[in-house]
Design an enzyme around this catalytic site. Structure first.
Site, PDB file in Angstrom:
ATOM      1  N   CYS B  14      -2.597   4.294   1.840  1.00 54.70           N
ATOM      2  CA  CYS B  14      -2.392   2.855   1.971  1.00 54.70           C
ATOM      3  C   CYS B  14      -3.127   2.381   3.202  1.00 54.70           C
ATOM      4  O   CYS B  14      -2.796   2.846   4.281  1.00 54.70           O
ATOM      5  CB  CYS B  14      -0.901   2.528   2.081  1.00 54.70           C
ATOM      6  N   PRO B  15      -4.127   1.539   3.094  1.00 53.10           N
ATOM      7  CA  PRO B  15      -4.478   0.738   1.921  1.00 53.10           C
ATOM      8  C   PRO B  15      -5.218   1.458   0.802  1.00 53.10           C
ATOM      9  O   PRO B  15      -5.326   0.924  -0.294  1.00 53.10           O
ATOM     10  CB  PRO B  15      -5.371  -0.360   2.509  1.00 53.10           C
TER      11      PRO B  15
END
Lengths: 377, 76
Positions: B14-15
């Site tokens: 993440c991202p």
């Protein structure tokens, strides 16, 4: 050793406090000196903005005096840096003062930039500043129904915010008794409803269950504010009555002006957290260009690693550990349930089903944050 | 300026690699190539899918010791 920390957000504050405790004796004896420079005399609890936007917190609850959060032994000045003279190991501040250092840690953060998408700033409600969150709160109070569009820019601070605001809005409208007049439509930049695969696997069926429609691979290109239509880079269009934006962010202007990193993101070593090519320049929090979440917990865990390392540099002459990419994020799944995701460079998150207990813990953390900023939690 | 940049998105849950690429596209110049390093095999399909959708160019993908190297070119 002169340690200079630039930025009084979560990363800079935790690092300063961590170092002050580790180097208490060295600071007393004059062997180490810790200076913190910030642009503000106040410290904001940024995750509180989400709650402010839906009327669950008030602006005064978001702030503490920065000085009240700091350990003894930290020299704190409200005097933002304007020039980074890294070749000379010094910075020049707004007041004109020059601060020399042996080690510098840059934690200046990031800023929302809705103005970069044509039509977005004038069309959308957002919650990344106190002013915008209060404006959004008032807009929501007046909203009587229609299509609510959630649009997400890249990169953005707090990767859970898009899901959280969507589920919280669902409960908010339900509590106001107007859910039957509201159509929630969620969009997301990549090919699933969240970048974390396991979070997406939970969130998509949840949206299906609640009747929240969604469109993936939707990167906002422009907004026609007159016709209330959002257009994506991918060629699709969607209309709206109320546009909620999680805008793209950039690093701070001072980083860009000093050519430390494109769009304000400083190239940073993923484990050592030093600026690429600079052994005595460290970077933490949103300011890095690392491929990890721009979130308070990232800054927190980076600050702990850096605190240990910089203290070791004073005591042993070199760093002792590496940052492993650790991130922890709460995920509000509405107004009364929450879950969390914890992961690092090597281990993906395995989020559990949302519970009321985790939600209540998040509400408790909204207060415990101040202990966290002091480096006590 | 170099006409190729590398985005090291190994271990990025993440991202994630595609989101890193979307952000990098904003910084790249037209004609510049971007190489994404990813430890997520899903990148081998989802990055080209997005690239085609936004009409940039997918130059190629190869795997080396568990790391996918996806090369794309910004065309507009």
């Amino acid at each position: 050793m002169r340690i200079l920390i630039v930025g009084g957000g979560m990363g800079g504050t935790i690092l300063a406090n961590n170092l002050a405790r580790r180097l208490r004796n060295e600071v007393r004896s004059g062997k180490a000196r810790i200076t913190l420079l910030s642009a503000s005399e106040r410290h904001m609890y940024q995750p509180g903005l989400l709650y402010l936007a839906i009327g669950r917190m008030t602006p005064d609850e978001l702030y503490r005096d920065q000085a009240s959060l700091l350990e003894q032994g930290i020299e704190f000045h409200v005097d933002p840096v304007e020039e980074f003279r890294l070749d000379n190991n010094e910075v020049k501040t707004k007041s004109g003062k020059v601060y020399g250092y042996d080690v510098i840690a840059i934690a200046t953060g990031s800023r929302p930039t809705p103005e970069e998408i044509p039509g977005l700033a004038e069309s959308a409600e957002l919650f990344y500043t106190e002013e915008s969150a209060v404006k959004m709160f008032n807009r929501l109070r007046r909203f009587e129904g229609g299509k609510v569009l959630v649009a997400v820019g890249v990169p953005h601070k707090c990767p859970m915010a898009p899901l959280e605001i969507t589920f919280m809005l669902y409960d908010y409208f339900k509590q106001r008794g107007i859910l039957d007049k509201v159509k929630l439509h969620y969009t997301y930049p990549v090919g699933r409803v969240h970048s974390l695969e396991n979070v997406a696997k939970w969130a998509a069926p949840e949206m299906d269950r609640l009747g929240i429609s969604y469109e993936t691979l939707f990167n906002l290109k422009e907004v026609d504010s007159a016709k209330k239509i959002a257009k994506s880079e991918e060629g699709s269009e969607t209309d709206f009555d109320l546009l909620i934006s999680i805008p793209a962010h950039r690093g701070m202007e001072v980083i860009e002006k000093n050519n430390l990193g494109q769009r304000g993101w400083i190239p940073t070593h993923r484990n050592h957290l030093n600026m690429e090519g600079r052994e005595n320049v460290f970077v933490l929090g949103d300011t890095t260009n690392l491929p990890i979440s721009k979130a308070g917990s990232t800054a927190h865990f980076e600050a702990e690693a850096l605190g240990e390392n910089i203290a070791a540099m004073v005591k042993l002459g070199s760093p002792v550990r590496e940052y492993d990419g650790k991130v922890f994020c709460f995920i509000e799944a509405g107004l009364d349930r929450a879950t969390y995701a914890m992961f690092d460079y090597n281990n993906p998150p395995q989020p559990k089903p949302p519970t009321k207990a985790v939600h209540w813990f998040k509400l408790a953390y909204n207060k415990l944050y101040w202990a966290s900023a002091r480096g006590l939690l | 300026m170099s006409n190729r940049r590398t985005i090291d998105a190994r271990g990025s849950f993440c991202p994630g690699p595609l989101m890193e690429l979307i952000a990098a596209m904003k910084m790249a110049e037209v004609g510049e190539e971007i190489e994404i390093l990813s430890t997520d095999k899903g990148s081998a399909s989802e990055i080209p899918e997005w690239i085609h959708k936004v009409k940039h160019e997918h130059v190629g993908t190869e795997e080396k010791e568990g790391v996918w190297h996806v090369l794309v070119k910004k065309t507009h």
